[in-house]
Scaffold this active site. Structure first.
Site, PDB file in Angstrom:
ATOM      1  NE  ARG A  55      35.423  38.927  33.474  1.00 55.28           N
ATOM      2  CZ  ARG A  55      35.803  38.922  34.764  1.00 55.28           C
ATOM      3  NH1 ARG A  55      34.853  39.451  35.569  1.00 55.28           N
ATOM      4  NH2 ARG A  55      36.363  37.855  35.080  1.00 55.28           N
ATOM      5  CB  ALA A  57      34.269  30.256  35.267  1.00 52.28           C
ATOM      6  CD  GLN A 202      38.990  40.255  31.021  1.00 51.12           C
ATOM      7  OE1 GLN A 202      40.385  40.510  30.714  1.00 51.12           O
ATOM      8  NE2 GLN A 202      38.569  39.192  30.525  1.00 51.12           N
ATOM      9  CG  ASP A 243      37.686  30.670  32.857  1.00 51.63           C
ATOM     10  OD1 ASP A 243      38.898  31.377  33.016  1.00 51.63           O
ATOM     11  OD2 ASP A 243      36.567  31.144  32.608  1.00 51.63           O
ATOM     12  CE  LYS A 254      40.710  36.088  30.047  1.00 49.90           C
ATOM     13  NZ  LYS A 254      39.579  36.036  28.825  1.00 49.90           N
TER      14      LYS A 254
HETATM   15  O1  MRU Z   1      36.995  35.977  29.694  1.00 52.20           O
HETATM   16  P1  MRU Z   1      36.791  36.324  31.300  1.00 52.20           P
HETATM   17  O2  MRU Z   1      36.937  37.551  31.752  1.00 52.20           O
HETATM   18  O3  MRU Z   1      35.362  35.606  31.612  1.00 52.20           O
HETATM   19  O4  MRU Z   1      37.893  35.279  31.914  1.00 52.20           O
HETATM   20  C1  MRU Z   1      37.650  35.310  33.479  1.00 52.20           C
HETATM   21  C2  MRU Z   1      38.760  34.338  34.005  1.00 52.20           C
HETATM   22  O5  MRU Z   1      39.756  34.092  33.258  1.00 52.20           O
HETATM   23  C3  MRU Z   1      38.796  34.076  35.436  1.00 52.20           C
HETATM   24  O6  MRU Z   1      39.981  34.236  36.198  1.00 52.20           O
HETATM   25  C4  MRU Z   1      38.053  32.762  35.621  1.00 52.20           C
HETATM   26  O7  MRU Z   1      36.769  32.790  34.964  1.00 52.20           O
HETATM   27  C5  MRU Z   1      37.901  32.697  37.094  1.00 52.20           C
HETATM   28  S1  MRU Z   1      36.536  33.806  37.933  1.00 52.20           S
HETATM   29  C6  MRU Z   1      36.328  33.245  39.571  1.00 52.20           C
END
Ligand code: MRU
Length: 351
Positions: A55, A57, A202, A243, A254
């Site tokens: 997981r 981005a 997370q 994202d 998030k």
């Molecule tokens: O649902 P996830 O865990 O994939 O969400 C991740 C996030 O929201 C991160 O902050 C985002 O992807 C940036 S990661 C460098």
């Protein structure tokens, strides 16, 4: 296999490519278990992205690129038409998670490579593997550069982050956590408040694990405790990942990020976003047009597989929110720090 070497978080790898297999550090079970999932086909990658074994981005973009390599390698082994197998795999990977533009960006970059290639199957697999490795390596390099730019913004003191924008969410080092790592490496005395990030945790599971491994001072809070530490004047800056960033600077990240940005505004604390240029989606004019993933209600009604809410209760579980650009102090990219007005800064960067 060195996905979690003992040398600290700076060399944590969310994924590793062996030449025909993608190894993923299973982010569903961290930090209780450091378990590696071996994936040998593109459907396996799609499933791992959907279920969040991998997981973040940038990490899902890199995983998808290797998924496409395996689609072509497997087509060659089975003597199937590789272009058609690539197309089917790309379609399946695109359908996994809608919000992070990095996923679509990486698939598109691989598709453009396919367009350039001759029909010879072995050569195609080789060139696509090179492209996937370039996407991976460029991500780590971008994170290091973001760290160098962003570290200058952070003063010694406490910074709050949300979700996980660390090594685990990228091909290495991290975006928001990369900036924190770089500030610490530059000698700043940084303490990090880690928001737990309900419902998938997370923050509590992944960011906390990375920071503890790196020996960076940190304190875990539940999401509902953030306002109190702002009120007490304990936070000097917030930094998060993204994202997808719209052309006007609106930031999808998030769920819970928007609330943090509002707290920053009320308490006059800078709110920073760290993301590579490929997270900017110039095709999306404002945050309103960013597709927001809604996930299974069981993530909210259950905890570690045990029901904690009454059976039959309706659940709303959006995985992301959109922070309006007006709440963002600066966006840290590998090509420098963007300041408002963001539409002009972004136009200059991505034209
Ligand atoms: O649902 P996830 O865990 O994939 O969400 C991740 C996030 O929201 C991160 O902050 C985002 O992807 C940036 S990661 C460098």
């Amino acid at each position: 296999m060195t996905l979690v070497p003992g040398s600290g978080g700076r060399s944590i790898n969310a994924l590793e490519w062996t030449g025909d297999t993608l190894l993923l550090l299973n982010q569903r079970v961290l930090p209780l278990r450091e378990s590696v999932t071996r994936i040998t086909d593109s459907s396996g990658v799609a499933h791992a992205i959907k279920t969040m074994v991998v997981r973040g981005a940038p990490a899902i973009g890199v995983a998808a690129a290797f998924g496409l390599v395996m689609a072509v390698q497997n087509a060659n082994r089975k003597r199937l038409p590789w272009r058609e197998e690539f197309r089917k795999a790309a379609e399946e990977l695109r359908s996994t998670r809608p919000t992070a533009v990095n996923l679509f960006w990486a698939i598109e970059r691989m598709r453009k490579e396919v367009m350039r290639l001759p029909d010879e199957p072995e050569g195609a697999a080789y060139h696509l593997e090179r492209e996937a490795m370039a996407i991976r390596d460029e991500d780590v390099a971008a994170n290091r550069r973001m760290g160098a730019h962003g570290a200058k913004l952070l003063k010694s003191g406490s910074v709050i982050t949300h979700c996980n924008a660390g090594a685990l969410a990228t091909a290495g080092y991290g975006t928001a956590l990369g900036v924190i790592r770089a500030a610490v490496a530059a000698g700043k005395k940084i303490h990090v408040f880690v928001g737990e990030t309900r419902p998938f945790l997370q923050g509590a599971r992944l960011t906390a694990w990375e920071l503890v491994k790196d020996g960076i001072p940190c304190t875990l809070i539940t999401d509902s405790m953030a306002a109190v530490i702002f009120q007490a004047g304990k936070v000097q800056a917030a930094i998060v990942g993204a994202d997808r960033i719209a052309a006007n600077g609106d930031v999808a990240n998030k769920i819970g990020t928007y609330g943090l940005a509002v707290l920053c505004r009320v308490h006059r604390v800078p709110f920073y976003v760290a993301a590579p240029v490929c997270t900017i989606d110039p095709a999306v004019r404002t945050g309103k047009a960013i597709p927001i993933e809604e996930r299974d209600g069981r993530e909210v009604t259950h905890f570690l597989g045990t029901r904690i809410a009454p059976d039959g209760i309706p659940v709303y579980n959006p995985a992301f929110d959109v922070t309006p650009a007006k709440y963002v102090t600066a966006i840290v990219t590998e090509r420098g720090v963007l300041r408002p007005p963001f539409p002009a800064a972004i136009r200059k960067l991505v034209r």
